[in-house]
Scaffold this motif. Structure first.
Motif, PDB file in Angstrom:
ATOM      1  N   UNK A 121      93.122  60.735  28.175  1.00 39.17           N
ATOM      2  CA  UNK A 121      93.691  62.084  28.109  1.00 39.17           C
ATOM      3  C   UNK A 121      94.007  62.606  29.506  1.00 39.17           C
ATOM      4  N   UNK A 122      93.092  62.368  30.443  1.00 39.73           N
ATOM      5  CA  UNK A 122      93.325  62.785  31.816  1.00 39.73           C
ATOM      6  C   UNK A 122      94.532  62.100  32.440  1.00 39.73           C
ATOM      7  N   UNK A 123      94.769  60.835  32.088  1.00 42.35           N
ATOM      8  CA  UNK A 123      95.959  60.139  32.564  1.00 42.35           C
ATOM      9  C   UNK A 123      97.217  60.854  32.065  1.00 42.35           C
ATOM     10  N   UNK A 124      97.234  61.197  30.771  1.00 41.12           N
ATOM     11  CA  UNK A 124      98.384  61.919  30.227  1.00 41.12           C
ATOM     12  C   UNK A 124      98.588  63.255  30.901  1.00 41.12           C
ATOM     13  N   UNK A 125      97.502  63.980  31.137  1.00 40.35           N
ATOM     14  CA  UNK A 125      97.609  65.278  31.796  1.00 40.35           C
ATOM     15  C   UNK A 125      98.143  65.143  33.218  1.00 40.35           C
ATOM     16  N   UNK A 126      97.716  64.091  33.928  1.00 40.80           N
ATOM     17  CA  UNK A 126      98.190  63.871  35.291  1.00 40.80           C
ATOM     18  C   UNK A 126      99.685  63.562  35.323  1.00 40.80           C
ATOM     19  N   UNK A 127     100.205  62.958  34.262  1.00 41.20           N
ATOM     20  CA  UNK A 127     101.641  62.711  34.176  1.00 41.20           C
ATOM     21  C   UNK A 127     102.409  63.980  33.849  1.00 41.20           C
ATOM     22  N   UNK A 128     101.817  64.853  33.055  1.00 41.46           N
ATOM     23  CA  UNK A 128     102.516  66.050  32.595  1.00 41.46           C
ATOM     24  C   UNK A 128     102.591  67.153  33.652  1.00 41.46           C
ATOM     25  N   UNK A 129     101.480  67.421  34.326  1.00 41.01           N
ATOM     26  CA  UNK A 129     101.383  68.616  35.167  1.00 41.01           C
ATOM     27  C   UNK A 129     102.399  68.654  36.309  1.00 41.01           C
ATOM     28  N   UNK A 130     102.546  67.598  37.127  1.00 37.32           N
ATOM     29  CA  UNK A 130     103.506  67.700  38.240  1.00 37.32           C
ATOM     30  C   UNK A 130     104.950  67.836  37.772  1.00 37.32           C
ATOM     31  N   UNK A 131     105.311  67.137  36.694  1.00 36.50           N
ATOM     32  CA  UNK A 131     106.689  67.178  36.214  1.00 36.50           C
ATOM     33  C   UNK A 131     107.046  68.574  35.715  1.00 36.50           C
ATOM     34  N   UNK A 132     106.114  69.232  35.050  1.00 34.41           N
ATOM     35  CA  UNK A 132     106.384  70.572  34.545  1.00 34.41           C
ATOM     36  C   UNK A 132     106.727  71.528  35.682  1.00 34.41           C
ATOM     37  N   UNK A 133     105.961  71.483  36.766  1.00 31.83           N
ATOM     38  CA  UNK A 133     106.233  72.377  37.887  1.00 31.83           C
ATOM     39  C   UNK A 133     107.568  72.050  38.541  1.00 31.83           C
ATOM     40  N   UNK A 134     107.894  70.766  38.677  1.00 27.93           N
ATOM     41  CA  UNK A 134     109.175  70.378  39.268  1.00 27.93           C
ATOM     42  C   UNK A 134     110.342  70.899  38.433  1.00 27.93           C
ATOM     43  N   UNK A 135     110.296  70.695  37.121  1.00 31.87           N
ATOM     44  CA  UNK A 135     111.396  71.115  36.261  1.00 31.87           C
ATOM     45  C   UNK A 135     111.533  72.635  36.218  1.00 31.87           C
ATOM     46  N   UNK A 136     110.409  73.344  36.303  1.00 37.45           N
ATOM     47  CA  UNK A 136     110.487  74.801  36.368  1.00 37.45           C
ATOM     48  C   UNK A 136     111.160  75.231  37.668  1.00 37.45           C
ATOM     49  N   UNK A 137     110.817  74.577  38.770  1.00 40.07           N
ATOM     50  CA  UNK A 137     111.377  74.953  40.065  1.00 40.07           C
ATOM     51  C   UNK A 137     112.863  74.628  40.149  1.00 40.07           C
ATOM     52  N   UNK A 138     113.241  73.403  39.774  1.00 34.35           N
ATOM     53  CA  UNK A 138     114.642  72.995  39.878  1.00 34.35           C
ATOM     54  C   UNK A 138     115.502  73.531  38.735  1.00 34.35           C
ATOM     55  N   UNK A 139     114.884  73.836  37.605  1.00 35.30           N
ATOM     56  CA  UNK A 139     115.645  74.276  36.439  1.00 35.30           C
ATOM     57  C   UNK A 139     115.931  75.754  36.400  1.00 35.30           C
ATOM     58  N   UNK A 140     115.457  76.512  37.399  1.00 28.05           N
ATOM     59  CA  UNK A 140     115.704  77.948  37.448  1.00 28.05           C
ATOM     60  C   UNK A 140     116.199  78.308  38.837  1.00 28.05           C
ATOM     61  N   UNK A 141     117.356  78.978  38.936  1.00 25.33           N
ATOM     62  CA  UNK A 141     117.892  79.334  40.246  1.00 25.33           C
ATOM     63  C   UNK A 141     116.908  80.197  41.023  1.00 25.33           C
ATOM     64  N   UNK A 142     116.901  80.023  42.348  1.00 27.91           N
ATOM     65  CA  UNK A 142     116.027  80.824  43.202  1.00 27.91           C
ATOM     66  C   UNK A 142     116.317  82.302  42.981  1.00 27.91           C
ATOM     67  N   UNK A 143     115.262  83.089  42.891  1.00 25.32           N
ATOM     68  CA  UNK A 143     115.411  84.517  42.642  1.00 25.32           C
ATOM     69  C   UNK A 143     114.584  84.942  41.447  1.00 25.32           C
ATOM     70  N   UNK A 144     115.101  85.923  40.706  1.00 30.61           N
ATOM     71  CA  UNK A 144     114.336  86.526  39.619  1.00 30.61           C
ATOM     72  C   UNK A 144     114.007  85.518  38.520  1.00 30.61           C
TER      73      UNK A 144
END
Length: 515
Positions: A121-144
């Protein structure tokens, strides 16, 4: 060299509709909620798990520790794998591993089977957590838009931790301990199905993919895992026993070797130059110290509620729900203020407010304390301050980072948080034990108060460090590089948004990436 990001980010037809774009953020928030939930959800169920599977008393803690070891140890590797292999591939694989491991844990018949399932389970979580933050950062334009998404990301993590305590008690009382593991299965199945539709396709590479730094990956994974394990052992054996001191020494040696290795390879797992950027360094130092103080503080609050005030598991879990409301309030404040005051100022302000809230825990914790004064008031102040930090933390951690290194930066931030939490808990359990000289509930309270004071100091130190480091000057060359990286990141964000909404999608390119 791979194609430019704006050419490479093409989607299958299913990704071209505005309907699917509405599901991308919920999928990513589900990731953060699940990862945080499973850190805390089994804690309340441990006594029932021990009785149900016949755990020996000294091995029951491995139900928690097995998850923490693989999760903390593999974050850096999985963040870089997302850059090399593809973010969508790693995210989908992470969901599959997490869900199957949850099913295996719920069906476990022996202690060894459950511990193994928790490790996977921890292996799966380690795969999920960094990708989620990356996609949130790149998938939303800087600003609001990005600030709002990062605020929701932070709130989802806090809610997962708090709801985990409550859900663990309720599920254990009503449906047995196996439901604590099995409840993940339908949630993961739904999230996996939505992720296949909503997450942008990985780019087609016309050049060889970057090489993975295998030696660096082995060193940092082993070093981080031994560090977490050594800190876990200190809670049982103390800091000077060979079982803990030997592991900590080995961890330091491996991590030092990792740093040396990263200066000598052409494509490192962690480019150390990232930490020369003031905002990135500030975010990681702050995450390390904030997690060290915050995680331990709420660990002791849970003990205070149950061992001193006499709350049952479900009532203790419910007592943490106001913390979620405070986190939401803090993220709303940060979302509206970050564009005006900047990430550094918000980290400083939020960290200091959070430190005041934890100090209130220390000042009000008593044997005959009441919920309003000793729990709700400090919790409200601390949660608002901590909630103010999630938006600037996510922004600073990837500020000026090139898109092809965002997984690296995200893995580093998540590793800082995990290691900080483990270090803080190990140190503060020792602090609380040293002051536990009064015996009975009074002795417990004295130990908790001492740990709270140290927690508040750690959070204040993190705030001060972030305020100083975020202002660190860069050379003209670095400044130009940062501006270029930010421009590329904004271009990537616009490309993702336009393609998901159906604007400017090349049908031929979409067909080439389908599936």
């Amino acid at each position: 060299m791979a194609d430019s990001p704006t050419r490479a980010l093409t989607h299958s037809p299913s990704h071209s509709s505005s309907h699917t774009s509405r599901w991308l953020l919920p999928v990513l928030l589900t990731v953060q909620f699940l990862v945080s939930l499973d850190v805390s959800v089994v804690n309340v169920a441990l006594p029932d798990i021990g009785r149900g599977l016949g755990f020996a008393p000294d091995s029951l803690a491995w139900v928690v520790n097995a998850y923490a070891l693989t999760f903390g140890g593999l974050l850096m590797l999985c963040g870089r794998l997302a850059d090399v292999v593809g973010r969508r591939r790693i995210l989908l694989a992470g969901f599959a591993v997490f869900g199957l491991a949850s099913l295996a844990g719920g069906l476990a018949q022996t202690p060894g089977q459950l511990i193994a399932a928790r490790a996977v389970q921890g292996v799966g979580a380690a795969a999920l957590a960094p990708v989620a933050l990356v996609l949130i950062t790149l998938g939303n334009p800087a600003g609001a838009a990005r600030s709002r998404a990062l605020g929701l990301w932070g709130a989802a993590g806090a809610a997962g931790g708090a709801v985990g305590v409550l859900a663990g008690g309720l599920l254990t009382d009503w449906a047995g301990w196996r439901s604590v593991m099995l409840v993940n299965v339908p949630v993961v199945a739904a999230a996996l199905a939505l992720a296949r539709l909503a997450v942008p396709a990985d780019p087609d590479r016309r050049a060889p993919a970057p090489r993975l730094d295998v030696v660096g990956a082995l060193l940092v994974t082993a070093g981080t895992a031994l560090l977490v394990l050594g800190l876990v052992r200190t809670q049982t054996y103390g800091w000077t026993a060979w079982r803990s001191a030997g592991l900590l020494g080995a961890a330091v040696a491996l991590l030092a070797a990792f740093v040396v290795t990263e200066t000598r390879v052409r494509q490192p797992l962690l480019r150390l130059g990232l930490l020369s950027r003031g905002p990135v360094l500030a975010a990681n130092v702050f995450a390390l110290l904030m997690s060290a103080g915050q995680f331990a503080a709420f660990y002791f609050t849970s003990l205070y509620l149950q061992q001193v005030l006499g709350y049952g598991p479900t009532a203790a879990g419910a007592a943490f729900l106001p913390f979620c409301a405070g986190i939401v309030a803090g993220t709303v404040i940060a979302t509206r203020a970050v564009a005006r005051v900047g990430s550094g100022a918000l980290l400083l302000a939020g960290g200091l407010i959070g430190a005041v809230g934890i100090a209130l825990f220390a000042a009000t914790v008593t044997v005959d304390g009441g919920f309003l004064l000793s729990v709700l008031l400090p919790q409200a102040v601390a949660s608002v301050g901590i909630g103010m930090c999630f938006v600037p933390l996510g922004t600073a951690a990837t500020e000026g980072v090139a898109p092809e290194e965002t997984g690296m930066a995200s893995g580093l931030l998540n590793s800082s948080r995990q290691v900080g939490g483990a270090v803080g808990l190990g140190v503060l359990v020792t602090v609380a034990g040293a002051y536990d000289g009064g015996g009975g509930r009074q002795g417990l309270v004295e130990g908790y108060a001492a740990a709270y004071w140290v927690s508040a100091a750690l959070l204040a130190a993190g705030a001060a460090a972030a305020g100083v480091l975020h202002r660190k000057r860069r050379s003209p060359a670095e400044t130009q590089t940062g501006k270029l990286s930010s421009a590329v990141s904004s271009e990537v964000s616009s490309e993702i948004s336009s393609e998901i909404s159906g604007e400017g999608v090349d049908p031929a390119a979409s067909r080439s990436t389908q599936g």
